[in-house]
Design a protein around this motif. Sequence first.
Motif, mmCIF file in Angstrom:
data_model
loop_
_atom_site.group_PDB
_atom_site.id
_atom_site.type_symbol
_atom_site.label_atom_id
_atom_site.label_comp_id
_atom_site.label_asym_id
_atom_site.label_seq_id
_atom_site.Cartn_x
_atom_site.Cartn_y
_atom_site.Cartn_z
ATOM 1 N N SER A 162 -2.248 -11.313 -6.106
ATOM 2 C CA SER A 162 -2.392 -10.016 -6.743
ATOM 3 C C SER A 162 -1.013 -9.413 -7.025
ATOM 4 O O SER A 162 -0.189 -10.009 -7.703
ATOM 5 C CB SER A 162 -3.253 -9.117 -5.851
ATOM 6 N N ALA A 163 -0.743 -8.213 -6.509
ATOM 7 C CA ALA A 163 0.537 -7.558 -6.775
ATOM 8 C C ALA A 163 1.716 -8.363 -6.240
ATOM 9 O O ALA A 163 2.805 -8.353 -6.816
ATOM 10 C CB ALA A 163 0.543 -6.151 -6.176
ATOM 11 N N GLY A 216 -9.798 -1.123 -10.441
ATOM 12 C CA GLY A 216 -9.710 0.302 -10.136
ATOM 13 C C GLY A 216 -11.090 0.897 -9.938
ATOM 14 O O GLY A 216 -12.106 0.262 -10.248
ATOM 15 N N SER A 231 4.713 0.064 2.164
ATOM 16 C CA SER A 231 4.816 0.856 0.945
ATOM 17 C C SER A 231 6.122 0.537 0.231
ATOM 18 O O SER A 231 7.052 -0.040 0.802
ATOM 19 C CB SER A 231 4.764 2.354 1.273
ATOM 20 N N GLY A 249 -1.792 -5.772 -3.417
ATOM 21 C CA GLY A 249 -2.259 -4.405 -3.181
ATOM 22 C C GLY A 249 -2.077 -3.554 -4.413
ATOM 23 O O GLY A 249 -2.457 -3.950 -5.513
ATOM 24 N N GLU A 250 -1.461 -2.393 -4.259
ATOM 25 C CA GLU A 250 -1.380 -1.417 -5.334
ATOM 26 C C GLU A 250 -0.337 -1.829 -6.383
ATOM 27 O O GLU A 250 0.782 -2.201 -6.056
ATOM 28 C CB GLU A 250 -1.031 -0.040 -4.766
ATOM 29 N N ALA A 271 -6.328 -6.313 -13.065
ATOM 30 C CA ALA A 271 -6.231 -5.117 -12.227
ATOM 31 C C ALA A 271 -7.631 -4.569 -11.948
ATOM 32 O O ALA A 271 -8.530 -4.661 -12.785
ATOM 33 C CB ALA A 271 -5.381 -4.054 -12.913
ATOM 34 N N ASP A 328 0.839 -1.190 0.000
ATOM 35 C CA ASP A 328 0.000 0.000 0.000
ATOM 36 C C ASP A 328 0.878 1.246 0.000
ATOM 37 O O ASP A 328 1.864 1.326 0.745
ATOM 38 C CB ASP A 328 -0.923 0.016 1.224
ATOM 39 N N ALA A 329 0.510 2.233 -0.817
ATOM 40 C CA ALA A 329 1.330 3.437 -0.956
ATOM 41 C C ALA A 329 1.390 4.253 0.328
ATOM 42 O O ALA A 329 2.346 4.996 0.541
ATOM 43 C CB ALA A 329 0.787 4.303 -2.099
ATOM 44 N N TRP A 349 1.304 -0.086 -8.779
ATOM 45 C CA TRP A 349 2.503 0.719 -8.982
ATOM 46 C C TRP A 349 3.515 0.544 -7.856
ATOM 47 O O TRP A 349 4.719 0.513 -8.087
ATOM 48 C CB TRP A 349 2.123 2.186 -9.165
ATOM 49 N N ASP A 350 3.052 0.443 -6.615
ATOM 50 C CA ASP A 350 3.995 0.193 -5.525
ATOM 51 C C ASP A 350 4.608 -1.200 -5.665
ATOM 52 O O ASP A 350 5.790 -1.398 -5.374
ATOM 53 C CB ASP A 350 3.299 0.347 -4.167
#
Length: 408
Positions: free
Chosen positions: A104-105, A131, A48, A75-76, A129, A39-40, A78-79
Amino acid sequence: MNPFKPNRPPSAALTARAEIPTPVVANGVATLRLYDVIDAWGGDWGVSAGEFNAAIDALPDGITEIRLLINSPGGEVWDGLAILNALRAHPARTIAIVEGIAASAASFVAAGCDEMVMSRNSEVYIHNAIGYASGDAEVMRAAAEDLERLDRNIASIYAEKSGKSIEYWLAEMPKDRFMTADEALESGLADRIEGADSAPVARAHFDMSMFARPRGDRSPRAALSELPSSTEPGDPNRKDDLVAYEDLTAGLRERLGVTETTLTDEQLLAALDESLAERAEPDPANPAAETTPVVTSAPEGSVIVEAGAFAELQRQAGLGATAHANMQAQRHEGIVQNAIEEGRIAPASRAHFLAQLGRDEAGTVAALATFPKGTIPVAEIGHSESEAVTDNQRLAAKAGWGTTKKEA
């Protein structure tokens, strides 16, 4: 071996917050643990990229191997990519060891390392993904394009690891696949499995219900309202008919030797027609005569059916398709009627929402659930004069006014 086990000596004790990666270094090998949401925000929200990569940057010189122990719901995106690229940039060889689940990520972080190892009974979870966006049609189109780009980006990581194509993984990701250690190895994502066969089942206690896609639709479970129960108008849930229909289609597949379970009714009937046509070739010398084809051998996995029995199967399949359509129509009627009775939509909108349910049931049910209850009045407002007149007439009768009865 997990260097973070609680029975380690006090000199190697770590902080209570396992989500902050604190490396253990020995003999040129650094061991890090990714045991939380990516998580960012970091902190209490998870780990993060900034926190994780700071731990990588702090590793001493001379590290030749980084072992990343994973038990994460992901989680996210991009991170996750930032964590993966920091591992790639480090000169040490990276080994991802999935101890519980890499979801997932976390799954593409693991797949992007130099080696991906599955502990016995561990799992991998992949999906498209997800969103969220709010705005007009242009915003929604842009959001969809962003998600499709991210899906292809993630699929490229799986493809590079496994040797399979990007298109292969783009077809697998929408299935929301949970893979066992053996399946991950077979797919090419994992390089090997380690651990004793007698090890207990390792499962992470993360709530990933938001990723679930009931009935194969692409909407998160939380966005779906429950379908009407069998007590609602239209009797939408008819279990006995559904079971009989499923038994019928299963019998057809068995007799035809068809292993694919996702065929539609139309495709199943087409397979029946094709098989019947192959078995009912007319006699060129006597076209008027009824002939019985002589079958010397049948392909492996095929079942020979007598023509009369085959025709009966066709008839029953047609009845099953009709029953299925009727059940679906009744269910849709029940959904719309329930929304009307709850005051979510006007009765005049019945035909519109029935048509919408026919095109996209899950999306329409989700949309109906967002309409507030009681918006459309469903209770009687005021009274007609007929009731008041009746009361007045009753009072007049008690007083003897207007009676037609004659006294003796």
